[in-house]
Design a protein around this motif. Structure first.
Motif, PDB file in Angstrom:
ATOM      1  N   ILE A  53      -5.545  -5.639   4.197  1.00 37.72           N
ATOM      2  CA  ILE A  53      -4.864  -5.293   2.940  1.00 37.72           C
ATOM      3  C   ILE A  53      -5.605  -4.167   2.239  1.00 37.72           C
ATOM      4  O   ILE A  53      -5.012  -3.174   1.810  1.00 37.72           O
ATOM      5  CB  ILE A  53      -4.751  -6.522   2.009  1.00 37.72           C
ATOM      6  N   GLU A  54      -6.915  -4.324   2.097  1.00 33.85           N
ATOM      7  CA  GLU A  54      -7.706  -3.322   1.385  1.00 33.85           C
ATOM      8  C   GLU A  54      -7.653  -1.966   2.094  1.00 33.85           C
ATOM      9  O   GLU A  54      -7.520  -0.928   1.447  1.00 33.85           O
ATOM     10  CB  GLU A  54      -9.142  -3.817   1.230  1.00 33.85           C
ATOM     11  N   TYR A  55      -7.722  -1.975   3.416  1.00 30.03           N
ATOM     12  CA  TYR A  55      -7.662  -0.722   4.178  1.00 30.03           C
ATOM     13  C   TYR A  55      -6.313  -0.037   3.971  1.00 30.03           C
ATOM     14  O   TYR A  55      -6.248   1.157   3.669  1.00 30.03           O
ATOM     15  CB  TYR A  55      -7.907  -0.987   5.661  1.00 30.03           C
ATOM     16  N   ALA A  56      -5.248  -0.789   4.150  1.00 29.68           N
ATOM     17  CA  ALA A  56      -3.909  -0.211   4.016  1.00 29.68           C
ATOM     18  C   ALA A  56      -3.682   0.325   2.603  1.00 29.68           C
ATOM     19  O   ALA A  56      -3.136   1.419   2.429  1.00 29.68           O
ATOM     20  CB  ALA A  56      -2.852  -1.255   4.367  1.00 29.68           C
ATOM     21  N   ALA A  57      -4.112  -0.413   1.598  1.00 30.99           N
ATOM     22  CA  ALA A  57      -3.910   0.022   0.215  1.00 30.99           C
ATOM     23  C   ALA A  57      -4.663   1.313  -0.088  1.00 30.99           C
ATOM     24  O   ALA A  57      -4.191   2.149  -0.853  1.00 30.99           O
ATOM     25  CB  ALA A  57      -4.343  -1.082  -0.752  1.00 30.99           C
ATOM     26  N   LEU A 101      -3.106   4.404   3.202  1.00 29.95           N
ATOM     27  CA  LEU A 101      -1.725   4.767   3.521  1.00 29.95           C
ATOM     28  C   LEU A 101      -1.074   5.467   2.342  1.00 29.95           C
ATOM     29  O   LEU A 101      -1.406   5.199   1.194  1.00 29.95           O
ATOM     30  CB  LEU A 101      -0.925   3.517   3.892  1.00 29.95           C
ATOM     31  N   ARG A 102      -0.127   6.350   2.645  1.00 30.76           N
ATOM     32  CA  ARG A 102       0.580   7.025   1.563  1.00 30.76           C
ATOM     33  C   ARG A 102       1.366   5.985   0.770  1.00 30.76           C
ATOM     34  O   ARG A 102       1.758   4.942   1.315  1.00 30.76           O
ATOM     35  CB  ARG A 102       1.475   8.127   2.105  1.00 30.76           C
ATOM     36  N   PRO A 103       1.610   6.255  -0.503  1.00 28.92           N
ATOM     37  CA  PRO A 103       2.304   5.255  -1.328  1.00 28.92           C
ATOM     38  C   PRO A 103       3.699   4.941  -0.784  1.00 28.92           C
ATOM     39  O   PRO A 103       4.525   5.812  -0.629  1.00 28.92           O
ATOM     40  CB  PRO A 103       2.395   5.926  -2.693  1.00 28.92           C
ATOM     41  N   GLU A 104       3.911   3.719  -0.453  1.00 29.47           N
ATOM     42  CA  GLU A 104       5.195   3.179  -0.033  1.00 29.47           C
ATOM     43  C   GLU A 104       5.254   1.766  -0.581  1.00 29.47           C
ATOM     44  O   GLU A 104       4.220   1.161  -0.836  1.00 29.47           O
ATOM     45  CB  GLU A 104       5.290   3.105   1.499  1.00 29.47           C
ATOM     46  N   PRO A 105       6.451   1.219  -0.722  1.00 31.09           N
ATOM     47  CA  PRO A 105       6.514  -0.194  -1.091  1.00 31.09           C
ATOM     48  C   PRO A 105       5.800  -1.036  -0.027  1.00 31.09           C
ATOM     49  O   PRO A 105       5.888  -0.745   1.166  1.00 31.09           O
ATOM     50  CB  PRO A 105       8.018  -0.491  -1.104  1.00 31.09           C
ATOM     51  N   ILE A 106       5.079  -2.047  -0.484  1.00 26.41           N
ATOM     52  CA  ILE A 106       4.336  -2.932   0.410  1.00 26.41           C
ATOM     53  C   ILE A 106       4.833  -4.349   0.196  1.00 26.41           C
ATOM     54  O   ILE A 106       5.034  -4.782  -0.935  1.00 26.41           O
ATOM     55  CB  ILE A 106       2.817  -2.870   0.123  1.00 26.41           C
ATOM     56  N   VAL A 107       5.010  -5.083   1.280  1.00 25.91           N
ATOM     57  CA  VAL A 107       5.319  -6.509   1.222  1.00 25.91           C
ATOM     58  C   VAL A 107       4.152  -7.244   1.856  1.00 25.91           C
ATOM     59  O   VAL A 107       3.768  -6.952   2.992  1.00 25.91           O
ATOM     60  CB  VAL A 107       6.634  -6.848   1.964  1.00 25.91           C
ATOM     61  N   ILE A 108       3.567  -8.188   1.102  1.00 24.54           N
ATOM     62  CA  ILE A 108       2.495  -9.037   1.621  1.00 24.54           C
ATOM     63  C   ILE A 108       3.158 -10.319   2.107  1.00 24.54           C
ATOM     64  O   ILE A 108       3.748 -11.054   1.322  1.00 24.54           O
ATOM     65  CB  ILE A 108       1.447  -9.367   0.539  1.00 24.54           C
ATOM     66  N   LEU A 109       3.070 -10.584   3.403  1.00 26.78           N
ATOM     67  CA  LEU A 109       3.763 -11.710   4.019  1.00 26.78           C
ATOM     68  C   LEU A 109       2.800 -12.811   4.417  1.00 26.78           C
ATOM     69  O   LEU A 109       1.831 -12.568   5.142  1.00 26.78           O
ATOM     70  CB  LEU A 109       4.514 -11.233   5.269  1.00 26.78           C
ATOM     71  N   GLY A 156      -2.762 -11.977  -1.997  1.00 26.90           N
ATOM     72  CA  GLY A 156      -2.728 -10.730  -1.234  1.00 26.90           C
ATOM     73  C   GLY A 156      -2.259  -9.559  -2.080  1.00 26.90           C
ATOM     74  O   GLY A 156      -2.776  -8.447  -1.968  1.00 26.90           O
ATOM     75  N   VAL A 157      -1.275  -9.800  -2.953  1.00 22.60           N
ATOM     76  CA  VAL A 157      -0.800  -8.755  -3.869  1.00 22.60           C
ATOM     77  C   VAL A 157      -1.938  -8.319  -4.784  1.00 22.60           C
ATOM     78  O   VAL A 157      -2.151  -7.123  -5.000  1.00 22.60           O
ATOM     79  CB  VAL A 157       0.414  -9.242  -4.686  1.00 22.60           C
ATOM     80  N   GLU A 158      -2.682  -9.285  -5.314  1.00 18.14           N
ATOM     81  CA  GLU A 158      -3.825  -8.964  -6.180  1.00 18.14           C
ATOM     82  C   GLU A 158      -4.837  -8.088  -5.446  1.00 18.14           C
ATOM     83  O   GLU A 158      -5.352  -7.118  -6.014  1.00 18.14           O
ATOM     84  CB  GLU A 158      -4.503 -10.244  -6.668  1.00 18.14           C
ATOM     85  N   LEU A 159      -5.128  -8.426  -4.207  1.00 24.68           N
ATOM     86  CA  LEU A 159      -6.079  -7.636  -3.415  1.00 24.68           C
ATOM     87  C   LEU A 159      -5.569  -6.213  -3.208  1.00 24.68           C
ATOM     88  O   LEU A 159      -6.322  -5.244  -3.336  1.00 24.68           O
ATOM     89  CB  LEU A 159      -6.324  -8.293  -2.057  1.00 24.68           C
ATOM     90  N   ALA A 160      -4.300  -6.077  -2.872  1.00 26.44           N
ATOM     91  CA  ALA A 160      -3.720  -4.745  -2.638  1.00 26.44           C
ATOM     92  C   ALA A 160      -3.739  -3.911  -3.910  1.00 26.44           C
ATOM     93  O   ALA A 160      -4.087  -2.724  -3.880  1.00 26.44           O
ATOM     94  CB  ALA A 160      -2.297  -4.884  -2.102  1.00 26.44           C
ATOM     95  N   GLU A 161      -3.375  -4.514  -5.018  1.00 27.57           N
ATOM     96  CA  GLU A 161      -3.372  -3.774  -6.286  1.00 27.57           C
ATOM     97  C   GLU A 161      -4.783  -3.393  -6.708  1.00 27.57           C
ATOM     98  O   GLU A 161      -5.006  -2.282  -7.205  1.00 27.57           O
ATOM     99  CB  GLU A 161      -2.663  -4.590  -7.362  1.00 27.57           C
ATOM    100  N   ALA A 162      -5.748  -4.271  -6.480  1.00 24.66           N
ATOM    101  CA  ALA A 162      -7.135  -3.957  -6.809  1.00 24.66           C
ATOM    102  C   ALA A 162      -7.656  -2.798  -5.963  1.00 24.66           C
ATOM    103  O   ALA A 162      -8.543  -2.052  -6.394  1.00 24.66           O
ATOM    104  CB  ALA A 162      -8.020  -5.190  -6.616  1.00 24.66           C
ATOM    105  N   ALA A 163      -7.078  -2.623  -4.765  1.00 27.04           N
ATOM    106  CA  ALA A 163      -7.487  -1.529  -3.882  1.00 27.04           C
ATOM    107  C   ALA A 163      -6.676  -0.260  -4.136  1.00 27.04           C
ATOM    108  O   ALA A 163      -6.853   0.731  -3.432  1.00 27.04           O
ATOM    109  CB  ALA A 163      -7.354  -1.956  -2.426  1.00 27.04           C
ATOM    110  N   GLY A 164      -5.778  -0.287  -5.113  1.00 27.25           N
ATOM    111  CA  GLY A 164      -5.060   0.919  -5.507  1.00 27.25           C
ATOM    112  C   GLY A 164      -3.599   0.993  -5.124  1.00 27.25           C
ATOM    113  O   GLY A 164      -2.930   1.984  -5.428  1.00 27.25           O
ATOM    114  N   ALA A 165      -3.050  -0.029  -4.475  1.00 23.87           N
ATOM    115  CA  ALA A 165      -1.638   0.000  -4.088  1.00 23.87           C
ATOM    116  C   ALA A 165      -0.742  -0.284  -5.290  1.00 23.87           C
ATOM    117  O   ALA A 165      -1.127  -0.979  -6.220  1.00 23.87           O
ATOM    118  CB  ALA A 165      -1.368  -1.025  -2.997  1.00 23.87           C
ATOM    119  N   THR A 166       0.441   0.301  -5.250  1.00 25.38           N
ATOM    120  CA  THR A 166       1.464   0.005  -6.254  1.00 25.38           C
ATOM    121  C   THR A 166       2.713  -0.459  -5.506  1.00 25.38           C
ATOM    122  O   THR A 166       2.788  -0.355  -4.287  1.00 25.38           O
ATOM    123  CB  THR A 166       1.784   1.252  -7.096  1.00 25.38           C
ATOM    124  N   GLN A 167       3.675  -0.963  -6.217  1.00 29.36           N
ATOM    125  CA  GLN A 167       4.925  -1.449  -5.610  1.00 29.36           C
ATOM    126  C   GLN A 167       4.660  -2.512  -4.551  1.00 29.36           C
ATOM    127  O   GLN A 167       5.144  -2.423  -3.418  1.00 29.36           O
ATOM    128  CB  GLN A 167       5.720  -0.299  -4.991  1.00 29.36           C
TER     129      GLN A 167
END
Length: 154
Positions: free
Chosen positions: A17-21, A24-32, A75-86
């Motif tokens: 999650i942290e690596y991808a966030a 990767l270029r900004p795209e919507p992310i779904v944490i499954l 997982g959403v919290e981790l992604a957002e903490a690493a800079g991901a949006t959406q």
């Protein structure tokens, strides 16, 4: 397009999650997070029969579903903490191996990329399922990023 990140709570999936966030270029992310009622697991994984069976709760949800929802939210919290949006959480009831549920959701979302850690949770469940990341890689029919664990400092 959408990036689908499989998350089981393991350290490797957190790293994914942290690596991808971060990369990767900004795209919507779904944490499954995939879940199954234990009774369903018994039908395809007889070793699970040794574990006590939980039933649906008063709210109509299985305990496994509630745990998967909480895990996806983490997982959403981790992604957002690493800079991901959406970023959106998703708990999906599987009907067989976890890798198949991941591939099915990737197909449903027409995911541009599926991200997994290189290894998930250890123990009897991993023996039953085999290598989820390897099977996703071979069956997804779309790009898959398998993120290795972080290097340990000696």
């Amino acid at each position: 397009m959408t990036v689908l990140i499989a998350f089981d709570g393991s350290e490797d999936s957190k790293t994914a999650i942290e690596y991808a966030a971060r990369h990767l270029r900004p795209e919507p992310i779904v944490i499954l997070s995939v879940w199954e009622p234990l009774l369903t697991q018994i039908t395809w994984a007889p070793l699970a029969a040794a574990v006590p069976v939980a039933a649906e709760g008063d709210d109509g949800k299985f305990e496994e579903e509630k745990q998967a929802e909480a895990l996806a939210a983490k997982g959403v919290e981790l992604a957002e903490a690493a800079g991901a949006t959406q970023v959106t959480p998703r708990a999906e009831r599987g009907g067989g191996p976890v890798w198949a549920a991941i591939v099915d959701v990737a197909d449903e979302l027409d995911a541009s990329l599926v991200v997994t850690g290189s290894r998930g949770l250890a123990g009897a469940r991993s023996v039953i399922l085999g290598s989820v990341s390897t099977r996703v890689l071979h069956h997804a029919g779309r790009p898959v990023l398998v993120v290795p664990p972080p290097k340990k400092d000696d």
